[in-house]
Scaffold this active site. Structure first.
Site, mmCIF file in Angstrom:
data_model
loop_
_atom_site.group_PDB
_atom_site.id
_atom_site.type_symbol
_atom_site.label_atom_id
_atom_site.label_comp_id
_atom_site.label_asym_id
_atom_site.label_seq_id
_atom_site.Cartn_x
_atom_site.Cartn_y
_atom_site.Cartn_z
ATOM 1 N N GLU A 44 10.003 -5.003 16.333
ATOM 2 C CA GLU A 44 9.553 -4.581 14.999
ATOM 3 C C GLU A 44 10.543 -3.542 14.491
ATOM 4 O O GLU A 44 10.797 -2.539 15.163
ATOM 5 C CB GLU A 44 8.160 -3.957 15.091
ATOM 6 N N ARG A 48 10.741 2.502 7.500
ATOM 7 C CA ARG A 48 10.673 3.948 7.265
ATOM 8 C C ARG A 48 12.006 4.581 6.917
ATOM 9 O O ARG A 48 12.129 5.800 6.876
ATOM 10 C CB ARG A 48 10.120 4.634 8.513
ATOM 11 N N THR A 72 5.569 -1.124 9.163
ATOM 12 C CA THR A 72 5.303 -0.115 8.126
ATOM 13 C C THR A 72 5.280 -0.734 6.722
ATOM 14 O O THR A 72 5.716 -0.118 5.752
ATOM 15 C CB THR A 72 6.313 1.057 8.165
ATOM 16 N N LYS A 132 -3.055 -4.802 14.652
ATOM 17 C CA LYS A 132 -2.464 -3.628 15.312
ATOM 18 C C LYS A 132 -3.530 -2.531 15.336
ATOM 19 O O LYS A 132 -4.094 -2.208 14.285
ATOM 20 C CB LYS A 132 -1.249 -3.205 14.496
HETATM 21 C C1 3PG Z 1 4.335 2.709 14.931
HETATM 22 O O1 3PG Z 1 5.212 2.697 14.107
HETATM 23 O O2 3PG Z 1 3.567 1.771 15.097
HETATM 24 C C2 3PG Z 1 4.166 3.921 15.767
HETATM 25 O O3 3PG Z 1 4.621 5.056 15.108
HETATM 26 C C3 3PG Z 1 4.863 3.808 17.050
HETATM 27 O O4 3PG Z 1 4.308 4.761 17.832
HETATM 28 P P1 3PG Z 1 5.159 5.496 18.963
HETATM 29 O O5 3PG Z 1 6.383 6.063 18.286
HETATM 30 O O6 3PG Z 1 4.218 6.556 19.471
HETATM 31 O O7 3PG Z 1 5.504 4.487 20.006
#
Ligand code: 3PG
Length: 211
Positions: A44, A48, A72, A132
């Protein structure tokens, strides 16, 4: 277009989805290649960063054997833009009626984010039964997945947010957890220093934790 079923079955096999946050095309390609070479063939890439659509498009082109998704996704406009990059699937941290409807109509394999039962009901209303669970470590992680499994026995979860290589095997034991997602195998400090060997090691450990 790869079907939702194909992506779900790949996630069910690999069980660990790396989440990549980078704005640099070359580093993204190098990172995704390293992850795939070390047992993580689906990734993924988050939206961002300002250049995220270009990063996605170029990674999709450069890494045709990798299943590249976009994370995101917050708006229907982003969903449209993601489709145009050739990404194989989309993920959101949450769910809204507008975005869920747009995603259902788009045909793009899509996994909305949920934090509890109401979100999940909205997901199901729009035909999404793989979601998710985010932020997994805050909303209760495997306990939440287990509790939601009562009223929603046909739903599968991707637990994301705060997952570690250490917590992965336990989280994956829960029967309605399809996979876990996380950024721990491709952290910003290792990407910015081009430390592909270290990322490769973290990826291999993550892939092993998913077995
Ligand atoms: C996401 O984008 O789904 C989360 O921010 C990922 O979480 P992590 O950085 O704690 O693995």
């Amino acid at each position: 277009m790869t079907t939702t079923a194909t992506i779900i079955s790949q996630l069910a096999q690999v069980r660990v989805l790396p989440i990549l946050v980078t704005d640099d095309v070359d580093q993204a390609i190098r990172c995704v290649t390293t992850l795939a070479e070390n047992g993580l063939p689906a990734v993924e890439i988050t939206l961002r960063t300002p250049n995220a659509m270009t990063v996605l498009r170029e990674v999709v082109k450069a890494c045709p054997t990798v299943t590249v998704g976009a994370g995101t996704i917050l708006t229907p406009a982003q969903l449209d833009a993601v489709r145009n990059t050739g990404a194989a699937f989309g993920i959101s941290p949450g769910i809204t009626p507008v975005l869920a409807k747009a995603a259902a109509e788009s045909g793009l394999p899509y996994f909305p984010g949920v934090g509890g039962a109401s979100d999940l009901m909205l997901a199901l209303e729009n035909g999404f039964n793989v979601v998710k669970l985010f932020p997994s470590d805050i909303v209760g992680s495997v306990k939440m997945a287990k509790a939601l499994g009562g009223p929603f026995p046909d739903v599968k979860f991707c637990l994301t947010g705060g997952v570690t290589v250490e917590s992965t095997p336990t989280l994956l034991q829960q029967s309605n957890v399809l996979c876990v997602g996380g950024s721990w195998m491709c952290p910003a400090n290792l990407i910015s220093t081009n430390d592909w060997a270290a990322i490769g090691q973290l990826a291999a450990q993550a892939a092993a934790a998913g077995k």
